[in-house]
Design a protein around this motif. Sequence first.
Motif, mmCIF file in Angstrom:
data_model
loop_
_atom_site.group_PDB
_atom_site.id
_atom_site.type_symbol
_atom_site.label_atom_id
_atom_site.label_comp_id
_atom_site.label_asym_id
_atom_site.label_seq_id
_atom_site.Cartn_x
_atom_site.Cartn_y
_atom_site.Cartn_z
ATOM 1 N N LEU A 89 -6.409 -15.400 -8.539
ATOM 2 C CA LEU A 89 -6.396 -16.664 -9.281
ATOM 3 C C LEU A 89 -5.460 -16.580 -10.476
ATOM 4 O O LEU A 89 -4.659 -17.495 -10.730
ATOM 5 C CB LEU A 89 -7.817 -17.016 -9.740
ATOM 6 N N PHE A 90 -5.548 -15.477 -11.229
ATOM 7 C CA PHE A 90 -4.715 -15.328 -12.415
ATOM 8 C C PHE A 90 -3.294 -14.866 -12.085
ATOM 9 O O PHE A 90 -2.463 -14.740 -12.986
ATOM 10 C CB PHE A 90 -5.363 -14.347 -13.398
ATOM 11 N N SER A 91 -3.032 -14.612 -10.801
ATOM 12 C CA SER A 91 -1.685 -14.214 -10.372
ATOM 13 C C SER A 91 -1.159 -15.194 -9.328
ATOM 14 O O SER A 91 -0.344 -14.828 -8.475
ATOM 15 C CB SER A 91 -1.714 -12.792 -9.784
ATOM 16 N N ILE A 92 -1.638 -16.432 -9.404
ATOM 17 C CA ILE A 92 -1.367 -17.428 -8.365
ATOM 18 C C ILE A 92 0.128 -17.656 -8.148
ATOM 19 O O ILE A 92 0.570 -17.957 -7.039
ATOM 20 C CB ILE A 92 -2.081 -18.766 -8.704
ATOM 21 N N GLN A 111 2.461 -15.396 -8.509
ATOM 22 C CA GLN A 111 3.153 -14.149 -8.182
ATOM 23 C C GLN A 111 2.835 -13.618 -6.790
ATOM 24 O O GLN A 111 3.487 -12.686 -6.326
ATOM 25 C CB GLN A 111 2.789 -13.062 -9.209
ATOM 26 N N ILE A 112 1.814 -14.178 -6.149
ATOM 27 C CA ILE A 112 1.383 -13.622 -4.862
ATOM 28 C C ILE A 112 1.836 -14.501 -3.706
ATOM 29 O O ILE A 112 1.995 -15.717 -3.844
ATOM 30 C CB ILE A 112 -0.150 -13.443 -4.814
ATOM 31 N N SER A 113 2.044 -13.871 -2.571
ATOM 32 C CA SER A 113 2.463 -14.572 -1.359
ATOM 33 C C SER A 113 1.249 -14.891 -0.492
ATOM 34 O O SER A 113 0.131 -14.484 -0.790
ATOM 35 C CB SER A 113 3.443 -13.691 -0.582
ATOM 36 N N LYS A 114 1.506 -15.605 0.599
ATOM 37 C CA LYS A 114 0.433 -15.923 1.535
ATOM 38 C C LYS A 114 -0.126 -14.648 2.168
ATOM 39 O O LYS A 114 -1.318 -14.566 2.460
ATOM 40 C CB LYS A 114 0.940 -16.875 2.613
ATOM 41 N N MET A 115 0.744 -13.663 2.382
ATOM 42 C CA MET A 115 0.304 -12.392 2.953
ATOM 43 C C MET A 115 -0.665 -11.697 2.012
ATOM 44 O O MET A 115 -1.708 -11.178 2.435
ATOM 45 C CB MET A 115 1.515 -11.488 3.215
ATOM 46 N N GLU A 116 -0.352 -11.702 0.722
ATOM 47 C CA GLU A 116 -1.241 -11.074 -0.257
ATOM 48 C C GLU A 116 -2.547 -11.837 -0.392
ATOM 49 O O GLU A 116 -3.603 -11.251 -0.590
ATOM 50 C CB GLU A 116 -0.525 -10.974 -1.612
ATOM 51 N N LEU A 117 -2.478 -13.157 -0.266
ATOM 52 C CA LEU A 117 -3.698 -13.970 -0.313
ATOM 53 C C LEU A 117 -4.591 -13.653 0.878
ATOM 54 O O LEU A 117 -5.825 -13.588 0.748
ATOM 55 C CB LEU A 117 -3.336 -15.455 -0.321
#
Length: 302
Positions: free
Chosen positions: A40-43, A45-51
């Motif tokens: 949530l706090f890195s919304i 910076q992260i990709s769909k793969m990381e999600l």
Amino acid sequence: MNTVPQTKSSVASANVFVLLLKQLRPKQWTKNLLIFAAPLFSITQISKMELSKSVIAFFLFSFISGCVYILNDYVDREADRLHPEKKHRPMASGALNPQFAIIFGVLLLSFSLVVGYMLNPLFALVLLVYFVLNVSYSLRLKHIVILDVMIIAAGFVLRAIAGGLSIDVPFTPWFLLCILWLSLFLAISKRRHEVQLMQAKETKGTTRKVLHSYSVDLLNQLNTIVTTATIICYAMFTSVSGHTHLMWTVPFVVYGIFRYLYLVHIENKGGTPEKVLLTDRHVLVTVVLYAVSTMTILSYFD
């Protein structure tokens, strides 16, 4: 001629699956939503793969906690049969074979640790620490005053750490302190509810011994400390995290804590935090608004 046995077999398999799922206590999985705090706090910076890794981490943590419940219910199955509510649990009721449940638990634990290791070796280590800590809590540490609530809080901190490790994002000490204080607040509120219930029903002989070491006044004082610390730490977190616009979310945190205190002190709730989250409209709306505002601020203002 062969269709009847196959039908009975499939029905039996379905029943076993339902019992195993019930044994894992999916209603308790809401606690593991803390895994998504780091994403949530890195919304931005992260990709769909990381999600997707976060989603996998959520289920792995849920499986590990389920393994703890399996072991806990296996050990306590005889005592649970005498309890008015716990006697309906799968093993205590006799619906689920205890030995089969243990074998399933060992396999599920192994599977979760292996997949967790593939995700991130440190994440797998956190899973293992969480399992050992909770087993120790169930067998011994839950009987030690003060330490019992600190162990519960430590479990939430491990969830937050696991969420960051699953997607390889750093987290600040202030973030972890916020989680620690908020978790202590929920754990202390839960103990307060249990102590108050024990005193009201005068069931001292049938409750856990550790509750006799607490008093409502003591727990009120402890809650005063941790609620103050939670608000201060969150305010500090928003100011040093590099996203100063997050200061606008402080009112949601303050209102959520005040609302929970109202439920604890006025409506005598707080025994099951996950139930409060899902049933109290004010708390639920506050959490949703907080999440939406945080994502909006991080996406458009920072």
